[in-house]
Design a protein around this motif. Structure first.
Motif, mmCIF file in Angstrom:
data_model
loop_
_atom_site.group_PDB
_atom_site.id
_atom_site.type_symbol
_atom_site.label_atom_id
_atom_site.label_comp_id
_atom_site.label_asym_id
_atom_site.label_seq_id
_atom_site.Cartn_x
_atom_site.Cartn_y
_atom_site.Cartn_z
ATOM 1 N N UNK A 100 -13.984 -21.201 9.104
ATOM 2 C CA UNK A 100 -12.556 -21.126 8.786
ATOM 3 C C UNK A 100 -11.798 -21.877 9.891
ATOM 4 N N UNK A 101 -11.136 -22.957 9.475
ATOM 5 C CA UNK A 101 -10.364 -23.725 10.477
ATOM 6 C C UNK A 101 -8.956 -23.115 10.503
ATOM 7 N N UNK A 102 -8.702 -22.220 11.473
ATOM 8 C CA UNK A 102 -7.413 -21.502 11.523
ATOM 9 C C UNK A 102 -6.409 -22.318 12.331
ATOM 10 N N UNK A 103 -5.319 -22.692 11.650
ATOM 11 C CA UNK A 103 -4.269 -23.475 12.345
ATOM 12 C C UNK A 103 -3.108 -22.526 12.626
ATOM 13 N N UNK A 104 -2.720 -22.395 13.906
ATOM 14 C CA UNK A 104 -1.655 -21.446 14.253
ATOM 15 C C UNK A 104 -0.345 -21.915 13.629
ATOM 16 N N UNK A 105 0.298 -21.011 12.873
ATOM 17 C CA UNK A 105 1.565 -21.403 12.216
ATOM 18 C C UNK A 105 2.666 -20.423 12.607
ATOM 19 N N UNK A 106 2.622 -19.979 13.851
ATOM 20 C CA UNK A 106 3.767 -19.223 14.362
ATOM 21 C C UNK A 106 4.922 -20.210 14.560
ATOM 22 N N UNK A 107 6.168 -19.687 14.654
ATOM 23 C CA UNK A 107 7.335 -20.589 14.677
ATOM 24 C C UNK A 107 7.257 -21.565 15.851
ATOM 25 N N UNK A 108 6.886 -21.090 17.049
ATOM 26 C CA UNK A 108 6.958 -22.025 18.192
ATOM 27 C C UNK A 108 5.881 -23.095 18.071
ATOM 28 N N UNK A 118 4.741 -24.174 15.140
ATOM 29 C CA UNK A 118 5.137 -25.039 14.019
ATOM 30 C C UNK A 118 6.163 -26.063 14.480
ATOM 31 N N UNK A 119 7.156 -25.589 15.254
ATOM 32 C CA UNK A 119 8.235 -26.531 15.585
ATOM 33 C C UNK A 119 7.772 -27.573 16.593
ATOM 34 N N UNK A 120 6.651 -27.302 17.285
ATOM 35 C CA UNK A 120 6.207 -28.349 18.233
ATOM 36 C C UNK A 120 5.033 -29.112 17.616
ATOM 37 N N UNK A 121 5.043 -29.245 16.270
ATOM 38 C CA UNK A 121 4.077 -30.140 15.638
ATOM 39 C C UNK A 121 3.012 -29.443 14.835
ATOM 40 N N UNK A 122 3.065 -28.106 14.724
ATOM 41 C CA UNK A 122 2.004 -27.372 14.022
ATOM 42 C C UNK A 122 1.841 -27.824 12.586
ATOM 43 N N UNK A 123 2.956 -28.126 11.887
ATOM 44 C CA UNK A 123 2.832 -28.488 10.469
ATOM 45 C C UNK A 123 2.076 -29.814 10.323
ATOM 46 N N UNK A 124 2.317 -30.727 11.227
ATOM 47 C CA UNK A 124 1.589 -32.018 11.155
ATOM 48 C C UNK A 124 0.094 -31.769 11.375
ATOM 49 N N UNK A 143 34.593 -34.848 17.527
ATOM 50 C CA UNK A 143 34.151 -33.806 16.610
ATOM 51 C C UNK A 143 32.791 -34.083 16.023
ATOM 52 N N UNK A 144 32.059 -35.090 16.540
ATOM 53 C CA UNK A 144 30.766 -35.412 15.908
ATOM 54 C C UNK A 144 29.649 -34.595 16.538
ATOM 55 N N UNK A 145 29.888 -34.074 17.755
ATOM 56 C CA UNK A 145 28.777 -33.355 18.402
ATOM 57 C C UNK A 145 29.306 -32.087 19.051
ATOM 58 N N UNK A 146 28.655 -30.962 18.785
ATOM 59 C CA UNK A 146 29.109 -29.699 19.429
ATOM 60 C C UNK A 146 27.966 -29.158 20.282
ATOM 61 N N UNK A 147 28.368 -28.566 21.397
ATOM 62 C CA UNK A 147 27.375 -27.973 22.308
ATOM 63 C C UNK A 147 27.538 -26.470 22.263
ATOM 64 N N UNK A 148 26.471 -25.757 22.075
ATOM 65 C CA UNK A 148 26.577 -24.295 22.061
ATOM 66 C C UNK A 148 25.362 -23.725 22.784
ATOM 67 N N UNK A 149 25.472 -22.437 23.155
ATOM 68 C CA UNK A 149 24.262 -21.855 23.761
ATOM 69 C C UNK A 149 23.898 -20.625 22.962
ATOM 70 N N UNK A 150 22.628 -20.373 22.825
ATOM 71 C CA UNK A 150 22.160 -19.228 22.032
ATOM 72 C C UNK A 150 21.436 -18.280 22.973
ATOM 73 N N UNK A 151 21.467 -16.976 22.605
ATOM 74 C CA UNK A 151 20.846 -15.988 23.499
ATOM 75 C C UNK A 151 19.333 -16.047 23.403
ATOM 76 N N UNK A 152 18.790 -16.539 22.317
ATOM 77 C CA UNK A 152 17.322 -16.707 22.237
ATOM 78 C C UNK A 152 17.013 -17.388 20.910
ATOM 79 N N UNK A 153 16.314 -18.505 20.947
ATOM 80 C CA UNK A 153 15.981 -19.164 19.664
ATOM 81 C C UNK A 153 14.498 -18.988 19.366
ATOM 82 N N UNK A 154 13.849 -18.083 20.118
ATOM 83 C CA UNK A 154 12.524 -17.659 19.706
ATOM 84 C C UNK A 154 11.406 -18.611 20.053
ATOM 85 N N UNK A 155 11.576 -19.459 21.099
ATOM 86 C CA UNK A 155 10.446 -20.338 21.473
ATOM 87 C C UNK A 155 10.167 -20.129 22.958
#
Lengths: 563, 236, 179, 171
Positions: free
Chosen positions: A23-31, A33-39, D125-137
């Motif tokens: 089983x070739x398990x590819x990690x698909x957690x959000x972090x 995925x966003x750094x290239x996991x889907x590719x 108005x073409x670019x806005x800068x914001x900060x988020x408390x956590x985007x989960x990465x």
């Protein structure tokens, strides 16, 4: 689907998984995925096809495997070898070398670095070896978007056991015996909460799952929602059967990457289609359905009464307790509210018994805890450890110590309403009571490690700013107290602080903690108080010498007027 | 309703089950400071002035939202409670722009009375001086956010008694403000019935009748409480 | 006992509190028996000598107020904040919410009447601070007399108590009056 | 504190606007229950791009909720935006994990480099800068979202160039 069909389907799924060879398990957690996991996923599928290995290998999307800093990850089961920092081309080479030529791609092995060779058997590496995975046992191993894989590994057996052979009282008894306590942060005994909800009779009762996870630096609940959503649904269904509820809600944080919400939606649809959710579950006459409610960006909605009021479509403003939600919650009805991780621990407790679960962890804090390890640490990621493990083991054995040769300064647990634990307490056993004893708290599991480049006064200011921004504004001690404490802390960080400011801070902090209505206000001064307790000298250097020992505060000058 | 007994400062007090500790204390002549509480309106427990110590619990509880329970033991006048009450009043004075000398409610203001009651001779915290609007578009009344203490009595009386729900709270935390409709001038409100109950219940000078100068206020909060009682809908 | 020395100073205020001080009328004689007023707007002395009691009226809104306040604190045993301006900034501090520049702009340039915008004066006028603050934001204040102005009776009561080395009981609230 | 909104600014929306029709569909899905306000506002923001006064009035009327109640909810949650979003959005994560890895310096670099203040769009108005408390990465700290594309382990030096590259909006 009735019981026989369910068992047959589970058995068929088991064969399919076993027969699929590697089983070739590819990690698909959000972090990942966003750094290239889907590719990577696409590339691996293409590589397996072009190598003509469809017969003996199958590419599977799985949840988070834990070592997020090394992502995107690919693991080949059953050998268990993990390859790190994958991209489309490397994935192709892995399939070619590992599967076709049965040899390891050494330079891409997990934790391979300029100084150290890659790990051939990750399960023996301290990062995984020191862990004890109960909540995360399937996370990273099964496809979260395929209910059959969950059935194959024994999914819904616990629910069936509860529905068919246990009374609600017995289910509650099992949870009480397990010693499971709320994983949301306060650690209230789960069995007791279930019993309260069970005792209150009403025409409607609700079961709610708190997936708000507002603590910055915490991604445990999200990883479970993305990696093993069915486990949460099963836990909620068992809870609903125990307390007599027929309707459930999962409150998911709005700011999350949409993946968690999408995966939960798929899981609910599949569970309904399989007759494991909705009306007459497994033909036992038990009805229970779950809806998703998406939060809209308010940390305070992690507090239980605010969360329920937010589900009712209103401003998430906490209300006084008692009455507790178990007596009167959603629309005034008894409502059981637990955290994602708490529900995810219910199925194993029912399946293997509360007695087994209570043997894990310590006498008063039983079971395991999932932590999100981040900050100044070599191996950031998701881990699950037995309660009672020491902070040193987590940071050094599992986490691999502090990068860049810097010195450990403090570990922050419990998020913005948590506290800091300095070096001399590295050997503290991680459980509810001892963390509170050090002026911090267990919290939901965010564990941020800080080295000597972090200024503790600035950290207190940063967390106070967070609480000030997220305060709902209802009660005076929190609404104005956090504002004043932030102003005073900013003056100290800006080199304009006086001894009198420090005295005012030390009066405001206990006042805000004891007079505020809800957990946010009560917890807002925690980081300030724990940094004052453990790093008071840093405050005095900022005030007396107008200098920041960690070199982080710009001593230019505090903000002039306050808008 | 069944009667039961609680102990307030070691003195036995009889009260009805279902009553709040605040009602029990007031009935027994024990003085507790309040601001967001208003007889007949729902309780929110927001100002934290009526905090009491409850034996057996480390946390303080707001008397207005804590219900009486058999042999509860309450303390209403400890050194800590007095200190916290003074800090709450100081924080309220520091939050907005309370300039008593030029305020139309000078002498008719519950915040001033609270200041005297807690012995506040000065405010130790820096004044935050935020920018706040004044909306005098309505012909009869005006609302001055510089003087608002966010007790939300106006929101509750308008929604629960008049039923118009012209007022609500917008924003969050320190930036919260009372708004009419979609944050529109009061005169343009599509819901306000100009009944004036919000003027009567406002404890400070935020909501005031335009044609009245300093010292001429005739706010009749007790009138609203009686109206609620007569209608039988409000809580006692 | 030797006669005590009193100083009364008026920083960023309107002198209303000093008038209220003079409103104690004939009771000033009783005070005069116990103390001499050695520095006051009515006494032409520049430097403030060592005094026992210093009554300071007015908020701190200019640099010179700051300098004088620091000097007063050093030279007086007991420093009393006299009136709302000294206690909480009162009317002078109303410009804090819009800031100094906007206040000057409104006062000198954007007024409706008159022959149009004049320059904001900067020669020979005192340097204004960005924020107006009460006395206790800068120095330790021993007693606070809120009120705009505080009543003559209250000022007299405090003076007599201090002159007899007794602590005036203000915090009981009976005597407090804001605005 | 923003100036007051005027009734003249508010246009009445009807179901023949396809976006309003989609919101109405969502309202029907929740059987017009006033408790669905937040879920309906989510859909309204996706469909209209932001919650204009017209949208708030429309949703309030359809759910039979007082306008001030709707306005209170829409302004409580920071994911709801009452102003049109800039064409390009940069969100710097200032969660704890990113904070201890230098997120504040990145925010400062962008603010100084482009004269942006938090939340308000700049550069026409073409670019806005914001900060988020956590985007989960948290494993990729410090993280920056540039038009929904995640940039892991950003640093104060290179961030400005990267923003120009991705959004095409120069300094």
């Amino acid at each position: 689907m009735n019981v026989a069909e369910w068992e047959a389907r589970a058995a068929a799924a088991r064969e399919r998984m076993a027969a699929s060879g590697t089983r070739v398990c590819v990690c698909s957690g959000a972090s990942c995925m966003v750094s290239g996991g889907d590719a990577v996923l696409e590339a691996t599928e293409k590589a397996v096809k072009s190598a003509g290995l469809e017969g003996s290998a199958r590419v599977v999307k799985v949840g988070c495997m834990g070592t997020c800093s090394q992502g995107p990850l690919v693991r080949l089961d059953p050998d268990g070898v993990v390859y790190q920092k994958m991209d489309a081309s490397k994935a192709g080479r892995v399939i070619d070398k590992h599967l076709k030529n049965k040899a390891l791609l050494r330079e891409s092995l997990l934790f391979a670095g300029p100084a150290e060779p890659g790990v051939e058997r990750p399960s023996e590496h301290p990062f995984y070896a020191r862990q004890l995975q109960v909540v995360l046992e399937h996370c990273g191993r099964i496809n979260p978007e395929d209910i059959d894989e969950y059935l194959a590994v024994g999914g819904y057996r616990a629910l069936y056991k509860a529905l068919s052979s246990m009374s609600p009282e017995e289910v509650i008894g099992e949870v009480k015996m397990s010693g499971l306590r709320g994983r949301g942060g306060a650690g209230f005994p789960t069995g007791l909460k279930w019993e309260t909800a069970y005792r209150h009779v009403a025409d409607h009762k609700y079961v709610v799952c708190n997936g708000d996870e507002g603590d910055p630096g915490a991604f445990m609940d999200r990883a479970v929602m993305e990696g093993d959503p069915q486990r949460i649904l099963e836990g909620m269904a068992i809870a609903a059967y125990a307390v007599g509820a027929d309707r459930g809600f999962i409150y998911v944080r709005g700011e999350f990457p949409p993946l968690a919400i999408r995966r939960l939606g798929i899981a609910i649809e599949q569970a309904r289609a399989a007759g494991l959710l909705g009306r007459n579950i497994l033909e036992t006459g038990f009805n229970f359905d779950i809806e998703i409610r998406i939060g809209a960006g308010a940390y305070v909605c992690g507090e239980e009464t605010a969360l329920l009021i937010s589900i009712e479509g209103r401003r998430g403003v906490p209300r006084p307790r008692p009455p507790f939600p178990a007596e009167s919650g959603l629309w005034g009805k008894p409502t059981l509210l637990n955290n994602v991780e708490t529900y995810a621990g219910v199925a194993p407790i029912i399946e293997r018994g509360g007695e087994w679960y209570s043997t894990i962890g310590t006498a008063k804090s039983m079971g395991t805890k999932v932590f999100a390890l981040a900050g100044a640490i070599n191996r950031t990621g998701l881990i699950e450890v037995p309660m009672g493990i020491t902070l040193r083991e987590i940071i050094y054995d599992i986490g691999g110590g502090i990068p860049g040769g810097r010195r450990f300064k403090a570990a922050q647990t419990g998020g913005p309403v948590g506290g800091c634990i300095p070096e001399q307490y590295l050997d503290v056993r991680v459980d509810y009571e001892s963390l509170v004893g050090l002026g911090s708290m267990m919290g939901s599991g965010g564990l941020i490690v800080m080295d000597d480049t972090t200024c503790m006064v600035n950290l207190a200011r940063y967390f106070m700013e967070f609480c000030m921004d997220e305060s709902c504004g209802k009660c005076v001690p929190c609404r104005v107290g956090t504002r004043q404490m932030h102003l005073l802390l900013s003056r100290i960080c800006g080199g304009e602080g006086t001894e009198r400011d420090l005295a005012l801070l030390e009066e405001l902090a206990p006042y805000c903690r004891e007079a505020s209505l809800c957990g946010l206000g009560q917890g807002a001064p925690n980081t300030l108080m724990s940094t004052l307790r453990h790093f008071r000298d840093e405050y005095l250097v900022h005030i007396r010498e107008k200098r920041c020992p960690a070199g982080e505060c710009a001593m230019a000058g505090a903000p002039a007027g306050v808008r | 309703m069944a009667a039961l007994e609680i102990f307030v400062n070691d003195r036995k007090v009889a009260c009805e089950s279902g009553a709040t500790v605040l009602q029990a204390c007031r009935a027994a002549g024990v003085n507790l400071p309040t601001l967001c509480h208003f007889k007949g309106l729902s309780e929110v427990g927001a100002c934290r002035l009526c905090l009491v110590e409850l034996e057996g619990s480390p946390r303080l509880a707001a008397a207005c939202t804590l219900h009486v329970a058999p042999n509860q033991r309450i303390r209403t006048d400890t050194e800590r409670l007095r200190r916290y009450r003074r800090m709450t009043v100081e924080l309220l004075f520091s939050e907005r722009n309370h300039v008593c000398s030029v305020c139309s409610a000078n002498g008719d203001c519950e915040l001033q009375e609270l200041g005297y009651a807690v012995g506040m001779d000065h405010v130790r915290f820096p004044f935050l001086n935020p920018i706040c609007n004044l909306d005098a578009s309505k012909s009869e009344f005006a609302i001055d956010h510089n003087r608002c203490v966010l007790c939300t009595r106006c929101v509750r009386v308008c929604a629960e008694v008049e039923g118009a729900h012209n007022w609500d709270v917008q924003g969050r935390g320190f930036l919260s403000r009372i708004v009419s409709d979609l944050n529109q001038p009061w005169a343009e409100s599509t819901t306000c019935t100009t009944c004036g109950k919000c003027i009567d219940v406002c404890p400070v000078g935020a909501l005031w009748p335009k044609h009245k100068a300093q010292g001429q206020f005739e706010k009749r909060p007790e009138f609203v409480s009686e109206l609620i009682a007569k209608r039988g809908r409000g809580r006692p | 006992m030797s006669k005590k020395r009193i100083a009364t100073v008026w920083l960023g205020g309107c002198s209303g509190c000093h008038m209220s001080l003079l409103d104690i009328d004939e009771r000033i004689l009783e005070v005069a028996k116990l103390a001499d007023i050695v520095k006051s707007p009515v006494v032409d002395v520049k430097e403030c000598p060592e005094v026992d009691i210093c009554l300071v009226e007015g908020a701190v809104y200019a640099r010179e107020h700051l300098e004088e306040l620091e000097h007063l604190r050093k030279s007086s045993r007991v420093l009393v904040a006299l009136g709302d301006c000294a206690v909480n900034g009162n009317v002078p501090a109303m410009r804090n919410r819009v800031g100094l520049q906007a206040a000057l702009e409104r006062a000198y340039r954007a007024f409706e009447t008159g022959d149009g915008a004049g320059p904001v004066p900067s020669v020979g006028v005192t340097a204004l601070l960005e924020r107006v603050t009460p006395l206790h934001a800068h120095v330790k204040v021993d007693y606070f007399l809120p009120g705009c102005p505080p009543s003559a009776d209250l000022i007299h009561f405090v003076l007599v108590e201090l002159l007899h080395d007794r602590v005036p009981d203000l915090a009981s609230g009976a005597k407090l009056k804001y605005g | 504190m923003e100036p007051l909104n005027r009734a003249s600014q508010i246009k009445t929306l009807t179901a023949d606007d396809p976006r309003a029709a989609r919101v109405l569909l969502e309202i029907e899905r929740y059987r017009r229950s006033p408790d669905a306000l937040i879920q309906v506002l989510h859909v309204a923001q996706d469909v209209f791009g932001y919650l204009s006064l017209d949208v708030l009035q429309f949703v309030g009327r359809e759910l039979k909720l007082p306008p001030s109640h709707v306005y209170g909810v829409a302004t409580f949650y920071h994911l709801f935006s009452l102003k049109p979003k800039a064409e390009h959005r940069v969100v710097v994560c200032t969660g704890t994990a990113c904070q201890v890895r230098g997120a504040e310096k990145i925010l400062e670099a962008l603010r100084r480099g482009r004269g942006l203040t938090k939340g308000s769009p700049a550069a026409g108005g073409r670019l806005s800068l914001d900060h988020a408390h956590c985007i989960g990465a948290c494993g990729l700290a410090p993280a920056v979202l540039i038009d929904e594309r995640m940039q892991a382990r950003a640093d104060a030096g290179s961030i400005d160039g990267l923003v120009t590259a991705v959004t095409g909006v120069p300094r």
